[in-house]
Design a protein around this motif. Sequence first.
Motif, PDB file in Angstrom:
ATOM      1  N   SER A 129       0.833  -1.188   0.000  1.00  0.00           N
ATOM      2  CA  SER A 129       0.000   0.000   0.000  1.00  0.00           C
ATOM      3  C   SER A 129       0.882   1.257   0.000  1.00  0.00           C
ATOM      4  O   SER A 129       2.086   1.188  -0.215  1.00  0.00           O
ATOM      5  N   LEU A 130       0.284   2.423   0.207  1.00  0.00           N
ATOM      6  CA  LEU A 130       1.051   3.665   0.079  1.00  0.00           C
ATOM      7  C   LEU A 130       2.198   3.784   1.083  1.00  0.00           C
ATOM      8  O   LEU A 130       3.338   4.071   0.702  1.00  0.00           O
ATOM      9  N   PRO A 131       1.949   3.593   2.389  1.00  0.00           N
ATOM     10  CA  PRO A 131       3.055   3.747   3.342  1.00  0.00           C
ATOM     11  C   PRO A 131       4.211   2.778   3.082  1.00  0.00           C
ATOM     12  O   PRO A 131       5.380   3.166   3.106  1.00  0.00           O
ATOM     13  N   GLY A 132       3.870   1.511   2.824  1.00  0.00           N
ATOM     14  CA  GLY A 132       4.901   0.516   2.578  1.00  0.00           C
ATOM     15  C   GLY A 132       5.676   0.775   1.312  1.00  0.00           C
ATOM     16  O   GLY A 132       6.903   0.559   1.250  1.00  0.00           O
ATOM     17  N   HIS A 140       8.400   9.958  -2.324  1.00  0.00           N
ATOM     18  CA  HIS A 140       7.030  10.299  -1.948  1.00  0.00           C
ATOM     19  C   HIS A 140       6.051   9.758  -2.993  1.00  0.00           C
ATOM     20  O   HIS A 140       6.399   9.602  -4.164  1.00  0.00           O
ATOM     21  N   ILE A 141       4.843   9.447  -2.537  1.00  0.00           N
ATOM     22  CA  ILE A 141       3.790   8.947  -3.422  1.00  0.00           C
ATOM     23  C   ILE A 141       2.567   9.826  -3.250  1.00  0.00           C
ATOM     24  O   ILE A 141       2.067  10.003  -2.133  1.00  0.00           O
ATOM     25  N   TRP A 142       2.106  10.370  -4.346  1.00  0.00           N
ATOM     26  CA  TRP A 142       0.949  11.269  -4.347  1.00  0.00           C
ATOM     27  C   TRP A 142      -0.231  10.518  -4.954  1.00  0.00           C
ATOM     28  O   TRP A 142      -0.169  10.065  -6.088  1.00  0.00           O
ATOM     29  N   LEU A 143      -1.316  10.379  -4.195  1.00  0.00           N
ATOM     30  CA  LEU A 143      -2.485   9.650  -4.687  1.00  0.00           C
ATOM     31  C   LEU A 143      -3.644  10.616  -4.896  1.00  0.00           C
ATOM     32  O   LEU A 143      -4.174  11.204  -3.949  1.00  0.00           O
ATOM     33  N   PHE A 144      -4.015  10.787  -6.154  1.00  0.00           N
ATOM     34  CA  PHE A 144      -5.131  11.652  -6.551  1.00  0.00           C
ATOM     35  C   PHE A 144      -6.387  10.801  -6.709  1.00  0.00           C
ATOM     36  O   PHE A 144      -6.326   9.700  -7.240  1.00  0.00           O
ATOM     37  N   SER A 155      -5.137   0.431   0.204  1.00  0.00           N
ATOM     38  CA  SER A 155      -6.016  -0.543   0.855  1.00  0.00           C
ATOM     39  C   SER A 155      -7.184   0.090   1.592  1.00  0.00           C
ATOM     40  O   SER A 155      -8.145  -0.597   1.936  1.00  0.00           O
ATOM     41  N   ARG A 156      -7.130   1.408   1.824  1.00  0.00           N
ATOM     42  CA  ARG A 156      -8.212   2.104   2.531  1.00  0.00           C
ATOM     43  C   ARG A 156      -9.127   2.883   1.595  1.00  0.00           C
ATOM     44  O   ARG A 156      -9.818   3.811   2.023  1.00  0.00           O
ATOM     45  N   GLN A 166      -9.897  12.508  -0.552  1.00  0.00           N
ATOM     46  CA  GLN A 166      -9.658  12.470  -1.989  1.00  0.00           C
ATOM     47  C   GLN A 166      -8.195  12.496  -2.394  1.00  0.00           C
ATOM     48  O   GLN A 166      -7.846  12.012  -3.474  1.00  0.00           O
ATOM     49  N   THR A 167      -7.352  13.071  -1.569  1.00  0.00           N
ATOM     50  CA  THR A 167      -5.937  13.159  -1.917  1.00  0.00           C
ATOM     51  C   THR A 167      -5.092  12.723  -0.727  1.00  0.00           C
ATOM     52  O   THR A 167      -5.333  13.170   0.393  1.00  0.00           O
ATOM     53  N   VAL A 168      -4.122  11.847  -0.982  1.00  0.00           N
ATOM     54  CA  VAL A 168      -3.249  11.342   0.071  1.00  0.00           C
ATOM     55  C   VAL A 168      -1.815  11.368  -0.439  1.00  0.00           C
ATOM     56  O   VAL A 168      -1.557  11.035  -1.596  1.00  0.00           O
ATOM     57  N   ILE A 169      -0.903  11.772   0.425  1.00  0.00           N
ATOM     58  CA  ILE A 169       0.506  11.748   0.067  1.00  0.00           C
ATOM     59  C   ILE A 169       1.276  11.066   1.191  1.00  0.00           C
ATOM     60  O   ILE A 169       1.006  11.275   2.369  1.00  0.00           O
ATOM     61  N   CYS A 170       2.210  10.202   0.819  1.00  0.00           N
ATOM     62  CA  CYS A 170       3.078   9.522   1.792  1.00  0.00           C
ATOM     63  C   CYS A 170       4.525   9.782   1.411  1.00  0.00           C
ATOM     64  O   CYS A 170       4.876   9.753   0.230  1.00  0.00           O
TER      65      CYS A 170
END
Length: 207
Positions: A129-132, A140-144, A155-156, A166-170
Amino acid sequence: MDIQDEENMPETDNLSLKKKLGVAVRSVQWSYAIFWAFSTTQQGVLEWGEGHYNGDIKTRKAAQSKDFDAHRLGLQRSEQLRKLYQLLLEGESELGTKTPTGALSPEDLSNLEWYYLVCMSFTFKFGQSLPGRALATGQHIWLFDAQSADIRVFSRSLLAKSASVQTVICFPHMGGVIELGTTDLIQRTAFSSEGVIKQALRRAIGL
């Protein structure tokens, strides 16, 4: 312990991190910040280390909260959500069990608060998933449009949809991963992805 007692305590590593996450997420005006740390019981697994909630509040339980500034109110709500998660984990919020005075109950939460609380139960293997993935790649990973993402990527995603996240960045930091999320739909650009990270780190974490 209320937030006033907490502020009068010596600065512990967790309290310092909690405050830094609060400054970071408010500086970019996003909804929440999470620090995913390596588990002390499962080798190579990321788990909830600390967090700060900066989203909408459905029900305010503490009478003094109306006098708090945004920083103290955010710290208070984050601590209330953490304590509710612990109560739910221990099974002490079942029907017929008395809730401590000033404590939140499940019906007090907005959808976004539920999302934040449920995130406390998640763990991620290296590359998962994003953190892993952020940890594995060192990038960094930007999820739009997070709520439409494949669950293998995020996974969430179904949980995010219920909370309008709506937007997540790790991004990897301090031996773990920092996650920022918002209910705003923000396109990734070279400016926005690097700018959000740099502003958050510069204002709160000292880079």
